[in-house]
Design an enzyme around this catalytic site. Structure first.
Site, PDB file in Angstrom:
ATOM      1  CD  GLU A  13      25.927  82.493   7.429  1.00  0.00           C
ATOM      2  OE1 GLU A  13      25.588  82.769   6.265  1.00  0.00           O
ATOM      3  OE2 GLU A  13      26.407  81.394   7.750  1.00  0.00           O
TER       4      GLU A  13
ATOM      5  CE  LYS B 110      31.566  79.659   1.471  1.00  0.00           C
ATOM      6  NZ  LYS B 110      30.449  78.960   0.778  1.00  0.00           N
TER       7      LYS B 110
ATOM      8  CD  GLU C 197      26.075  81.807   2.297  1.00  0.00           C
ATOM      9  OE1 GLU C 197      26.929  81.684   3.196  1.00  0.00           O
ATOM     10  OE2 GLU C 197      25.646  82.918   1.917  1.00  0.00           O
TER      11      GLU C 197
ATOM     12  CG  ASN D 205      22.016  82.334   3.768  1.00  0.00           C
ATOM     13  OD1 ASN D 205      22.984  82.968   4.165  1.00  0.00           O
ATOM     14  ND2 ASN D 205      21.854  82.009   2.487  1.00  0.00           N
TER      15      ASN D 205
END
Length: 472
Positions: free
Chosen positions: A366, A362, A145, A147
Site C-alpha cells: 500500500e 501489483k 484497489e 484500502n
C-alpha cells in the site's frame, strides 16, 4: 472536454497565473494544508497541499455508480474478514512468498487460534477507481484497489470543494461551480470512530491514532481528530511503542485506556522498524480495544484477495441469493489474473510477457508508487522464473483512461499545462457488533490527479494532487 473547463480559459496564460495566485491563497485559508518537506514535524511550517487549479470532469453516471456500490463493498470486506477458510485458501501461497504478508498472516493465525477478544469491528475504507475509456466503448468504472488500512485524505477532501468553487467563480464559471458537490468524509469517518468508541463503553477511554515518527500529512488526520473532540471524545496520537495490556486484556498507553486503535501507520514493511513494533501489533490485536482495521480486515484488502474475488463464483460465496449485489460489484472489476505456481499462473506469465503494456504487475503493498509497468514487468517475471516468488504479485489489466488538460499547483513548481489522469476514491464506514451491523455508510469521495507521464504514485508519494469531480 465536454462541459468541462472551456479551452479559452485553459489557454489564457494571464488569467491562469491570476487564478493560481487566488487558488494558493484560498487553499491556505480553507485549510488544504500539509507540513513542509523541510520541517515535516513542525506545526509552524506548513504549506498548501498540492492540488489541481481546476476540477476534473467526471461523468455523473459512473460517479453515482461508485457511490452506490460502496455499502456493498463495506459488507464484502467485513464478510471476508469473518471467513477464516477463505483467507487461508486465498493467502497461503502469498504469505509464503512475501515476507510482509507472511508476518501479518502469522498474527492473524495466532489471534484466530486464541479467539477474538473484541466483538466490535470498525471499518474505514476507501475504494479507488479509474475510468476505462476505450475507443468505441462506453466509459466504464474499474476498481484499482480497496484500502482497508490508513485510507487517507478524507480530511483534506472535506476542504477542497470550496477551494474549487471559489476558483471557478473568480474565473466567471458560476454554472460550473454549482456542479461541485458538498463533500465531508472527515465527518463520516469520525462518526464511525465515535460509534465504536461509544459501543466500547468507557467515557474515559481514548481513541488512539497510531502514527509514524515523521508525518507531513498530519492536517488530514487533524480534520478527523477535531470532529472527535467536538463530540467530547478524547483523542491521542502515539507510535507502536509503550502499549501494554492489563490482566483483562484492556489496552493502555501512558496510563490511558484505549477504546479504539485507528491505524494511520502499519501498512508498509518500513513501518515496522524493530521486532518491538511487530510485538506491539500482536499485543494490540489481542487486546479488547477496537482495531481499525483488525488484522483480518487488513488482510481482506490485500491485492491477492482482490484477484481471488474476481474468479467465477467467488462473490456468490459472500452474497448468496443476491445476484444484483454480485453484479454491481463485478461490474467494477478489471481483469485480474493469478501468478500462483501451476498452468494458470504460467498462462498469466506468458500473456504478460507478450504484451506488457496492457497490464500492471501489483505487489502486496500500500501507499502508492509500488506497481510495475511496461518492460519492467518482463524483467520482474524473468527474475522469478522457476520460483515461487512470483506468487507475491498479481496481474491486472491496465485501465485505458483518457487524459485531460489541467494545471497542477505545487509549492515551488512551475505553473504549466499538464495532460492529466485521475483516480476516484469513495470512502466507506461500517461498524459491526457481534452479528449486528449497526452502521454501514458511504461517507464521501476523493479525486486525485497526476500528470500522465507518471505511471504510478499518490499524493503522499509526491506524484498525485488533490482534485474535485466536476460532474458532467
Amino acid at each position: 472536454m465536454e462541459q468541462g473547463i472551456p479551452e479559452a480559459i485553459l489557454s489564457d496564460t494571464k488569467l491562469i497565473k491570476d487564478l493560481a495566485d487566488v487558488a494558493k491563497d484560498t487553499a491556505l485559508l480553507n485549510g488544504v494544508l500539509m507540513r513542509t518537506k523541510e520541517e515535516p514535524n513542525s506545526s509552524e511550517l506548513v504549506t498548501y497541499a498540492p492540488f489541481t487549479l481546476f476540477p476534473t470532469a467526471v461523468p455523473r453516471g459512473v460517479f453515482e455508480q461508485a457511490l452506490a456500490v460502496q455499502t456493498h463493498y463495506n459488507l464484502l470486506v467485513d464478510k471476508i474478514s469473518q471467513d477464516t477458510q477463505f483467507l487461508e485458501e486465498a493467502l497461503a501461497s502469498t504469505a509464503e512468498s512475501d515476507d510482509f504478508t507472511g508476518r501479518l498472516f502469522s498474527i492473524y493465525r495466532q489471534t484466530t487460534k486464541e479467539g477474538r477478544s473484541q466483538s466490535i469491528v470498525l471499518g474505514l475504507n476507501r475504494s479507488d477507481y479509474m475510468l476505462d475509456q476505450r475507443e468505441g466503448a462506453a466509459t466504464a468504472l474499474k476498481q484499482i484497489e480497496i484500502n482497508t488500512i490508513a485510507a487517507s485524505f478524507g480530511g483534506l477532501a472535506s476542504h477542497t470543494p470550496d477551494l474549487h468553487r471559489h476558483v471557478l467563480n473568480v474565473a466567471g464559471l458560476r454554472d460550473h461551480s454549482r456542479r461541485i458537490l458538498d463533500n465531508n468524509p472527515a465527518a463520516g469517518l469520525a462518526r464511525g470512530l465515535a460509534k465504536a468508541w461509544e459501543l466500547y463503553g468507557s467515557e474515559r477511554a481514548v481513541v488512539m491514532f497510531l502514527v509514524e515518527d515523521v508525518q507531513r500529512n498530519i492536517m488530514d488526520h487533524r480534520c478527523v481528530e477535531n470532529e472527535l473532540w467536538s463530540r467530547n471524545i478524547p483523542t491521542i496520537r502515539r507510535r507502536f511503542e509503550d502499549v501494554s495490556l492489563d490482566q483483562d486484556k484492556r489496552l493502555f498507553v501512558d496510563g490511558q485506556e484505549v477504546a479504539v486503535v485507528y491505524f494511520r501507520n502499519g501498512y508498509m514493511p518500513q513501518n515496522y522498524l524493530t521486532e518491538q513494533s511487530w510485538e506491539a501489533r500482536l499485543l494490540m490485536e489481542r487486546s479488547l480495544a477496537v482495531k481499525c482495521p483488525d488484522i483480518a480486515t487488513h488482510l481482506a484488502g490485500t491485492k491477492k484477495v482482490q484477484q481471488v474475488l474476481a474468479r467465477p463464483g467467488v462473490l456468490e460465496r459472500f452474497f448468496p441469493d443476491q445476484p444484483q449485489v454480485v453484479q454491481q460489484i463485478r461490474d467494477t472489476f478489471a481483469g485480474l489474473y493469478t501468478l500462483d505456481q501451476g498452468p494458470e499462473g504460467d498462462k498469466t506469465v506468458a500473456m504478460a510477457m507478450a504484451n506488457p503494456d496492457l497490464f500492471v504487475l501489483k505487489p502486496q503493498r500500500e501507499g502508492g508508487g509500488n506497481n510495475i509497468y511496461g518492460s519492467e514487468i518482463c524483467r520482474v517475471l524473468e527474475g522469478t522464473r522457476g520460483s515461487s516468488k512470483r506468487t507475491a504479485y498479481i496481474l491486472m489489466d491496465k485501465v485505458q483512461a483518457r487524459a485531460s488538460q489541467n494545471y497542477l499547483i505545487r509549492r515551488g513548481a512551475p505553473l504549466q499545462p499538464s495532460q492529466c489522469l485521475s483516480e476516484l476514491g469513495v470512502f466507506g464506514v461500517y461498524v459491526r457488533q457481534g452479528m449486528d451491523m449497526v452502521m454501514n455508510e458511504c461517507v464521501g469521495h476523493l479525486l486525485r490527479t497526476k500528470s500522465s507521464e507518471h505511471a504510478d504514485g499518490g499524493v503522499a508519494a509526491g506524484v498525485a494532487v488533490l482534485d474535485n469531480p466536476l460532474l458532467v
